[in-house]
Design an enzyme around this catalytic site. Structure first.
Site, mmCIF file in Angstrom:
data_model
loop_
_atom_site.group_PDB
_atom_site.id
_atom_site.type_symbol
_atom_site.label_atom_id
_atom_site.label_comp_id
_atom_site.label_asym_id
_atom_site.label_seq_id
_atom_site.Cartn_x
_atom_site.Cartn_y
_atom_site.Cartn_z
ATOM 1 N N LYS A 32 -22.391 -3.386 0.521
ATOM 2 C CA LYS A 32 -21.765 -2.414 1.430
ATOM 3 C C LYS A 32 -21.216 -1.228 0.649
ATOM 4 C CE LYS A 32 -17.370 -3.008 2.920
ATOM 5 N NZ LYS A 32 -16.354 -1.955 2.912
ATOM 6 N N ASN A 33 -20.392 -1.516 -0.340
ATOM 7 C CA ASN A 33 -19.691 -0.408 -0.992
ATOM 8 C C ASN A 33 -20.617 0.443 -1.864
ATOM 9 O OD1 ASN A 33 -17.375 -0.998 0.376
ATOM 10 N ND2 ASN A 33 -16.466 -2.213 -1.269
ATOM 11 N N ARG A 103 -13.432 4.281 5.714
ATOM 12 C CA ARG A 103 -12.717 4.831 4.566
ATOM 13 C C ARG A 103 -13.658 5.689 3.722
ATOM 14 N NH1 ARG A 103 -7.701 5.841 3.168
ATOM 15 N NH2 ARG A 103 -7.450 5.902 0.930
ATOM 16 N N CYS A 127 -8.650 0.128 6.174
ATOM 17 C CA CYS A 127 -7.898 -1.111 6.373
ATOM 18 C C CYS A 127 -6.482 -0.876 5.908
ATOM 19 C CB CYS A 127 -8.498 -2.229 5.531
ATOM 20 S SG CYS A 127 -10.036 -2.850 6.153
ATOM 21 N N ARG A 132 -2.607 4.216 1.143
ATOM 22 C CA ARG A 132 -3.916 4.405 0.509
ATOM 23 C C ARG A 132 -4.101 5.895 0.253
ATOM 24 N NH1 ARG A 132 -8.566 0.692 3.064
ATOM 25 N NH2 ARG A 132 -9.559 1.348 1.140
ATOM 26 N N PRO A 133 -3.432 6.400 -0.787
ATOM 27 C CA PRO A 133 -3.508 7.838 -1.052
ATOM 28 C C PRO A 133 -4.876 8.247 -1.581
ATOM 29 C CG PRO A 133 -2.300 6.722 -2.808
ATOM 30 C CD PRO A 133 -2.653 5.668 -1.792
ATOM 31 N N ILE A 134 -5.174 9.562 -1.493
ATOM 32 C CA ILE A 134 -6.398 10.077 -2.124
ATOM 33 C C ILE A 134 -6.037 11.202 -3.104
ATOM 34 C CG2 ILE A 134 -8.002 9.386 -0.300
ATOM 35 C CD1 ILE A 134 -8.058 12.442 0.464
ATOM 36 N N ASP A 135 -4.796 11.124 -3.621
ATOM 37 C CA ASP A 135 -4.341 12.171 -4.534
ATOM 38 C C ASP A 135 -5.252 12.320 -5.757
ATOM 39 O OD1 ASP A 135 -3.187 9.533 -4.965
ATOM 40 O OD2 ASP A 135 -2.154 10.417 -6.674
ATOM 41 N N ASP A 323 -11.284 -7.692 -3.294
ATOM 42 C CA ASP A 323 -11.987 -7.934 -2.026
ATOM 43 C C ASP A 323 -12.378 -9.406 -1.843
ATOM 44 O OD1 ASP A 323 -11.648 -5.271 -1.533
ATOM 45 O OD2 ASP A 323 -13.695 -4.694 -2.023
ATOM 46 N N ARG A 415 -18.265 -5.385 10.103
ATOM 47 C CA ARG A 415 -18.333 -4.116 9.371
ATOM 48 C C ARG A 415 -18.942 -4.320 8.001
ATOM 49 N NH1 ARG A 415 -13.679 -1.148 12.105
ATOM 50 N NH2 ARG A 415 -14.841 0.612 11.371
HETATM 51 C C1 EPZ Z 1 -12.680 0.658 -2.766
HETATM 52 O O1 EPZ Z 1 -11.617 1.265 -2.053
HETATM 53 C C2 EPZ Z 1 -13.338 -0.291 -1.800
HETATM 54 N N1 EPZ Z 1 -13.833 0.456 -0.643
HETATM 55 C C3 EPZ Z 1 -12.358 -1.370 -1.361
HETATM 56 O O2 EPZ Z 1 -13.112 -2.313 -0.637
HETATM 57 C C4 EPZ Z 1 -11.770 -2.069 -2.575
HETATM 58 O O3 EPZ Z 1 -10.724 -2.937 -2.155
HETATM 59 C C5 EPZ Z 1 -11.195 -1.061 -3.573
HETATM 60 O O4 EPZ Z 1 -12.195 -0.056 -3.900
HETATM 61 C C6 EPZ Z 1 -10.743 -1.704 -4.877
HETATM 62 O O5 EPZ Z 1 -11.816 -2.390 -5.474
HETATM 63 C C7 EPZ Z 1 -14.997 1.105 -0.727
HETATM 64 O O6 EPZ Z 1 -15.693 1.083 -1.726
HETATM 65 C C8 EPZ Z 1 -15.434 1.837 0.497
HETATM 66 P P1 EPZ Z 1 -9.354 2.494 -5.033
HETATM 67 P P2 EPZ Z 1 -10.914 2.566 -2.647
HETATM 68 O O7 EPZ Z 1 -9.343 3.959 -4.974
HETATM 69 O O8 EPZ Z 1 -11.917 3.337 -3.423
HETATM 70 C C9 EPZ Z 1 -4.704 3.550 -5.706
HETATM 71 C C10 EPZ Z 1 -13.573 -3.767 1.168
HETATM 72 O O9 EPZ Z 1 -12.975 -4.755 1.630
HETATM 73 N N2 EPZ Z 1 -5.112 4.960 -5.519
HETATM 74 O O10 EPZ Z 1 -10.090 1.820 -6.149
HETATM 75 O O11 EPZ Z 1 -10.220 3.230 -1.533
HETATM 76 C C11 EPZ Z 1 -4.799 2.756 -4.406
HETATM 77 O O12 EPZ Z 1 -3.645 2.914 -3.615
HETATM 78 C C12 EPZ Z 1 -12.834 -2.537 0.762
HETATM 79 O O13 EPZ Z 1 -14.805 -3.706 1.050
HETATM 80 C C13 EPZ Z 1 -4.195 5.973 -5.693
HETATM 81 O O14 EPZ Z 1 -3.026 5.723 -6.008
HETATM 82 O O15 EPZ Z 1 -9.875 1.902 -3.634
HETATM 83 C C14 EPZ Z 1 -4.999 1.351 -4.918
HETATM 84 O O16 EPZ Z 1 -3.763 0.765 -5.229
HETATM 85 C C15 EPZ Z 1 -11.412 -2.536 1.155
HETATM 86 N N3 EPZ Z 1 -4.600 7.261 -5.513
HETATM 87 C C16 EPZ Z 1 -5.799 1.539 -6.223
HETATM 88 O O17 EPZ Z 1 -5.628 2.928 -6.570
HETATM 89 C C17 EPZ Z 1 -5.874 7.585 -5.179
HETATM 90 O O18 EPZ Z 1 -6.189 8.781 -5.041
HETATM 91 C C18 EPZ Z 1 -7.285 1.258 -6.125
HETATM 92 O O19 EPZ Z 1 -7.849 1.988 -5.015
HETATM 93 C C19 EPZ Z 1 -6.810 6.554 -5.002
HETATM 94 C C20 EPZ Z 1 -6.403 5.233 -5.176
#
Ligand code: EPZ
Length: 447
Positions: A32-33, A103, A127, A132-135, A323, A415
């Site tokens: 999926k991802n 997402r 979810c 869940r920031p995107i900073d 996950d 999903r």
């Molecule tokens: C991806 O989410 C996956 N989603 C998630 O899978 C998965 O849990 C996650 O990576 C971690 O492996 C997709 O690929 C679509 P991150 P993502 O950015 O990219 C912090 C599932 O069940 N962070 O790696 O959104 C954040 O808060 C889903 O399939 C910031 O602080 O996750 C978290 O604590 C759910 N600022 C950590 O980083 C940012 O700008 C990791 O998040 C971005 C993230």
């Protein structure tokens, strides 16, 4: 595809009659991802591309529809193969309700910015595991010369990015982020000059998106290590066929389902090295894990043997995947003693624990740590899939439980799991999709 879209926009439940040992063989679908990242990447290509092993799941269809809403031409060749022609794209704006359904819609920011220097995208849904920031995504775009990437510039939830020109940059991620790594990589592919992403995520799907882009003509080196170097190219010629990697999390979920039902299942079309964090823990607990080239067999040598408790901490790849955290907690419930699960990636990913408690689990959560008191005997109950992986964990518990379980909001499970009813039924499970109780009608947003 199976009938999951007959219920699109509606909620439904899974009815599972538990207590049956799963037995047989199962094939894992495409990741999926990885698919979500690769489909977003495909809109940057200057020609046509064909994707194979695309999982037939709701999130992927939402991503296809999002790309179609930009003008891309996407044709299904068969259930898992798609031909994508992004040369018909006629807008850089995506702000409709589809964006908040997944997402991964945030990947359109990097892809559109790389494609034409402009992107106007609504903030994504997701979810609910806490904030869940995107900073970090926005910081990467800003370093590459994009305007509109500061919080103050986000207007009514829409991020308006524009770069003239988009240029390479040295991007240090102070938190390892899958999404920020992929987004920066996408934008950098067509930026002028070289980009370096430091402290990059190393998940298998990062490597898959990079491999896809390289096969389309990009110049990305180091994906899968913590430093990725990208030399921008003006054109991504495309005209290539690419096959998505198998889904690590789907494979892990079925490994756990086999284990908790005292089953004997061989899981095919997976990459055993991707499963090492889980295989290692399962061996430590006393399960037999037999690896083939592209398969893993899970069983117990003797069902009377002790299942040992253990301690697990989630962390970015190659650490233990968050996950698989909820499903693994179900596994730990069968151990002979107390286990510990430390959720180190998401702020709040134990929301499913009260649901498991309804089925008999004895778990205490303190902040990011769950203490799991083992030897729980699960019994059927009415529970709710609070998110995708929480739902998968409840499926594992329900398969193990005595009696019948109803998992409400089961559309959240669809999903990310292709044909889960069909696949589990083939292993001997009794699982049916039924209409939901009327009180369960919340909006579903995703992973
Ligand atoms: C991806 O989410 C996956 N989603 C998630 O899978 C998965 O849990 C996650 O990576 C971690 O492996 C997709 O690929 C679509 P991150 P993502 O950015 O990219 C912090 C599932 O069940 N962070 O790696 O959104 C954040 O808060 C889903 O399939 C910031 O602080 O996750 C978290 O604590 C759910 N600022 C950590 O980083 C940012 O700008 C990791 O998040 C971005 C993230």
């Amino acid at each position: 595809m199976e009938d999951i879209f007959n219920g699109a926009g509606k909620n439904y439940a899974y009815e599972i009659k538990g207590g049956v040992s799963l037995k047989g063989d199962i094939d894992i679908s495409g990741s999926k991802n990885a698919a979500l990242g690769v489909i977003a990447a495909s809109i940057m290509v200057d020609g046509v591309c064909t994707l194979e092993n695309v999982p037939d799941i709701v999130d992927v269809h939402v991503m296809f529809d999002l790309c179609r809403s930009l003008g891309a031409t996407i044709d299904a060749i068969d259930e898992h193969t798609y031909r994508i022609d992004p040369t018909t794209i006629n807008t850089y704006k995506a702000s409709g309700p589809l964006v908040s359904r997944i997402r991964a819609s945030y990947y359109l920011m990097g892809a559109l910015l790389g494609r034409g220097g402009k992107a106007s995208i609504r903030l994504p849904g997701g979810c609910n595991f806490g904030t869940r920031p995107i900073d970090l995504h926005l910081k990467a775009f800003q370093l590459m010369g994009a305007k509109g990437a500061t919080p103050a510039e986000i207007n009514s939830g829409i991020v308006n990015l524009e770069a003239n020109p988009l240029h390479g940059a040295r991007i240090y991620l102070d938190i390892v982020s899958v999404g920020a790594t992929i987004n920066a990589m996408l934008a950098a592919c067509k930026a002028q000059g070289q980009t370096e992403i430091i402290n990059a995520a190393k998940e298998p799907h990062i490597v898959d998106v990079a491999n896809f882009l390289n096969s389309m003509g990009a110049r990305i080196k180091g994906a899968g290590t913590d430093t990725i170097k990208i030399t921008g190219v003006p054109v991504l010629p495309g005209n290539f066929t690419y096959s998505i990697i198998p889904d690590q999390i789907e494979a892990g979920t079925y490994m756990i389902a086999a284990a908790v039902t005292n089953g004997d299942v061989t899981i095919h079309n997976l990459i055993p090295t991707h499963m090492e964090p889980l295989s290692d823990k399962m061996r430590e607990m006393g399960y037999q894990i037999e690896e083939g080239d592209e398969s893993i067999r899970v069983y117990r040598a003797n069902c009377e043997d002790t299942i040992y408790p253990t301690s697990v901490k989630t962390s970015p790849y190659p650490g233990f995947p968050t996950d698989l955290q909820p499903q693994t907690v179900v596994l730990l419930c069968s151990a002979d003693g107390q286990s510990r699960m430390h959720e180190n990636v998401w702020q709040n990913r134990f929301q499913y624990v009260p649901e498991l408690a309804k089925m008999g689990a004895n778990i205490n959560v303190y902040e990011r740590i769950a203490w799991i008191n083992g030897k729980s005997s699960f019994r059927g109950a009415i529970v709710e899939a609070t998110d995708l992986r929480a739902g998968a964990a409840l499926v594992c518990a329900a398969l193990e439980a005595e009696g019948t379980t109803y998992i409400m909001n089961a559309q959240r499970i669809d999903r990310g799991y292709e044909h889960i009813v069909r696949k589990l039924t083939a292993l001997g499970a009794t699982i049916t999709r039924v209409n939901h109780a009327p009180e369960y009608n919340e909006e579903d947003t995703e992973a």
